[in-house]
Design an enzyme around this catalytic site. Structure first.
Site, short mmCIF file in Angstrom:
data_model
loop_
_atom_site.label_atom_id
_atom_site.label_comp_id
_atom_site.label_asym_id
_atom_site.label_seq_id
_atom_site.Cartn_x
_atom_site.Cartn_y
_atom_site.Cartn_z
N CYS A 62 -96.24 68.91 -74.46
CA CYS A 62 -95.54 68.80 -75.75
C CYS A 62 -96.25 69.50 -76.90
CB CYS A 62 -95.37 67.32 -76.07
SG CYS A 62 -94.67 66.45 -74.68
N LYS A 106 -89.34 65.05 -84.84
CA LYS A 106 -90.11 65.04 -83.58
C LYS A 106 -91.07 66.23 -83.51
CE LYS A 106 -91.42 64.93 -79.34
NZ LYS A 106 -92.09 63.92 -78.58
N1 SAJ Z 1 -106.87 66.02 -78.13
C1 SAJ Z 1 -108.06 66.49 -78.72
N2 SAJ Z 1 -108.61 65.77 -79.73
C2 SAJ Z 1 -108.06 64.61 -80.19
C3 SAJ Z 1 -106.86 64.15 -79.60
C4 SAJ Z 1 -106.29 64.87 -78.58
O1 SAJ Z 1 -108.59 67.53 -78.35
O2 SAJ Z 1 -108.65 64.00 -81.09
C5 SAJ Z 1 -106.25 66.79 -77.05
C6 SAJ Z 1 -106.14 66.02 -75.74
O3 SAJ Z 1 -107.32 66.08 -75.00
C7 SAJ Z 1 -104.98 66.74 -75.07
C8 SAJ Z 1 -104.08 67.14 -76.23
O4 SAJ Z 1 -104.88 67.03 -77.38
O5 SAJ Z 1 -105.40 67.93 -74.42
C9 SAJ Z 1 -102.83 66.30 -76.39
O6 SAJ Z 1 -103.07 64.95 -76.08
P1 SAJ Z 1 -102.48 63.73 -76.94
O7 SAJ Z 1 -102.98 62.47 -76.33
O8 SAJ Z 1 -102.76 63.96 -78.37
O9 SAJ Z 1 -100.91 63.88 -76.82
P2 SAJ Z 1 -99.85 64.10 -75.59
O10 SAJ Z 1 -99.52 65.58 -75.55
O11 SAJ Z 1 -100.26 63.45 -74.34
O12 SAJ Z 1 -98.57 63.30 -76.20
C10 SAJ Z 1 -98.02 63.74 -77.45
C11 SAJ Z 1 -97.92 62.52 -78.37
N3 SAJ Z 1 -97.68 62.96 -79.75
C12 SAJ Z 1 -98.42 62.50 -80.78
O13 SAJ Z 1 -99.35 61.75 -80.65
C13 SAJ Z 1 -98.01 62.99 -82.14
C14 SAJ Z 1 -96.81 61.59 -77.88
O14 SAJ Z 1 -96.61 60.52 -78.78
C15 SAJ Z 1 -95.50 62.38 -77.72
O15 SAJ Z 1 -94.45 61.56 -77.26
C16 SAJ Z 1 -95.77 63.45 -76.68
O16 SAJ Z 1 -96.76 64.33 -77.20
C17 SAJ Z 1 -94.46 64.18 -76.44
O17 SAJ Z 1 -93.80 63.91 -75.42
O18 SAJ Z 1 -94.03 64.95 -77.31
#
Ligand code: SAJ
Length: 419
Positions: free
Chosen positions: A271, A217
């Site tokens: 996360c 995880k």
């Molecule tokens: N982000 C970027 N560029 C990207 C993708 C995301 O800057 O190309 C930023 C987003 O704007 C945001 C952050 O990253 O600020 C995180 O967003 P996210 O959509 O990537 O993820 P979370 O934090 O909402 O959810 C993550 C997910 N993990 C993965 O995709 C590996 C989710 O599946 C997990 O269950 C969750 O963390 C968790 O609970 O751990």
């Protein structure tokens, strides 16, 4: 396994409790927050998530979900309280230890305890240790391989770690559809947890040991963090070399084995901002890349603030409109949001007027409301009154903004939405 006690009604606990209740389990949802218990029992959701209000209402109306402060005896106990980091990045197991204590008195042989909280490696073994100490009458097996025979029949309980993987914004779908990993403290525990999850998960289920499940995880979120950091570093390089990062990413991604993520103003949420540190703290001398990625992403808001200040310096009394405050697109969730950090930095010193546009919230968060020069406004007002428009979050609501209507205004698009 008819009665389930879910400990911690956050976005994972509440969703899981509702799903189980709708599937016909009797669910006791436990939370220490009086508001959470009250709102849940009224059939409403205290978390912002699409269709969640309807889901909680359905679960409560079925008569199968009741929230309370204290756990009741059950067949399955699911722990979904967060494990946090202190300011000095020390792992804080206080909440998980406290809930383990509250269930210890209720456990009987045959019970299954599942830890869904994202956990530093070794946490489930710590829980096993606490349970052995508080309930010496029960057999809590030590960590053993997933193909070891059951030598603890009779007085044993079962213990497993099953991390959640749902994406905020798609929780209700992903809770059912995603593949799950189940790490058992021993094989009978993994098998018992598998039997339970099979009742409501349609994705594949893989069995392993608890340490592997815990690390997997953390690795998933660290992978995402490192990849976002790569994209963010690229944006710094492109600025220096006077090239367009969005064009570089788009063209590089035409290669069949390249898939660069999107640069932005930083990384937020519960996360990804935390989980990589769990790995770093367990293996500090082996985590140079993970640690550097975290630092790159953490520094992005400051970098964006400097760019905004450079652009704003061309105006005498600049009005800066910041589009988006949430940590990611189409959400109102502000936890660790880089956009909030940026707006807060700009608000300091009362140097300019800031108009924040965030269609998913009704009032400014506490950390912004204290600055007299930050106002929450609607999109049209923000666009019309701005000297400088800064896009911080790629909400769908901003997609169709007609920039030509505001031709004379300066624009900084940190998400590449209007490229
Ligand atoms: N982000 C970027 N560029 C990207 C993708 C995301 O800057 O190309 C930023 C987003 O704007 C945001 C952050 O990253 O600020 C995180 O967003 P996210 O959509 O990537 O993820 P979370 O934090 O909402 O959810 C993550 C997910 N993990 C993965 O995709 C590996 C989710 O599946 C997990 O269950 C969750 O963390 C968790 O609970 O751990």
């Amino acid at each position: 396994m008819k009665k389930v006690c879910v400990l911690g009604l956050g976005y994972i606990g509440l969703s899981t409790a509702c799903l189980l209740a709708i599937e016909g389990f009797k669910v006791n949802g436990v939370d220490i927050n009086a508001k959470v218990v009250e709102i849940t029992n009224l059939g409403s959701s205290h978390i912002q998530e699409p269709k969640m209000d309807f889901f909680v209402e359905k679960a409560v109306q079925s008569g199968n979900l009741v929230a309370s402060f204290e756990p009741e005896p059950a067949d399955v106990f699911i722990i979904t309280v967060p494990i946090s980091l202190t300011q000095g990045r020390v792992i804080d197991l206080t909440s998980i230890k406290a809930v383990t204590r509250t269930i210890a008195t209720h456990l009987i042989p045959g019970n299954l305890v599942i830890v869904e909280s994202t956990s530093p490696v070794g946490t489930t073994e710590k829980i096993a240790g606490w349970l052995r100490e508080w309930r010496p009458d029960l057999a809590v097996p030590p960590l053993s391989s997933v193909d070891s025979p059951d030598t603890y029949t009779g007085s044993r309980i079962y213990l497993a770690h099953c991390p959640e993987r749902v994406l905020p914004g798609q929780i209700l779908k992903e809770l059912v559809d995603n593949d799950r990993i189940i790490g058992g403290i021993d094989e009978p525990s993994a098998l018992k947890a598998q039997m339970f999850y099979k009742k409501f998960v349609q994705g594949g289920i893989s069995l392993t040991d608890v340490r592997t499940a815990e690390l997997t995880k953390l690795v998933e979120n660290s992978f995402r963090d490192v990849n976002i950091a790569f994209a963010n570093e690229l944006s710094l390089i492109c600025e220096k070399l006077d090239t367009n990062v969005w064009e570089v990413v788009k063209l590089a991604n035409r290669h069949p084995r390249v898939n660069i993520l999107q640069p932005g103003p930083g990384v937020g949420g519960h996360c990804i901002t935390r989980d990589p540190w769990f790995i770093v703290s367990s293996a500090p001398d082996k985590t140079r890349l993970i640690c550097t990625a975290r630092i790159i992403n953490n520094n992005m808001p400051d970098y964006i603030v400097n760019r905004i200040k450079e652009m704003a310096a061309h105006f005498k009394h600049p009005v800066i409109t910041c589009l988006g405050l949430s940590y990611k697109a189409d959400s109102g969730e502000l936890h660790e949001s880089p956009a909030v950090k940026i707006v807060q930095q700009l608000g300091k010193g009362n140097m300019c007027q800031i108009l924040a546009v965030e269609p998913h919230i009704k009032t400014l968060p506490d950390e912004l409301i204290k600055y007299g020069n930050i106002k929450l406004v609607d999109l049209t007002t923000g666009m019309e009154q701005a000297d400088l428009i800064v896009l911080l979050v790629n909400h769908r609501a901003f997609m169709n903004v007609d920039l030509e209507m505001y031709g004379e205004k300066a624009v900084l698009d940190t998400r590449g939405m209007w490229r």
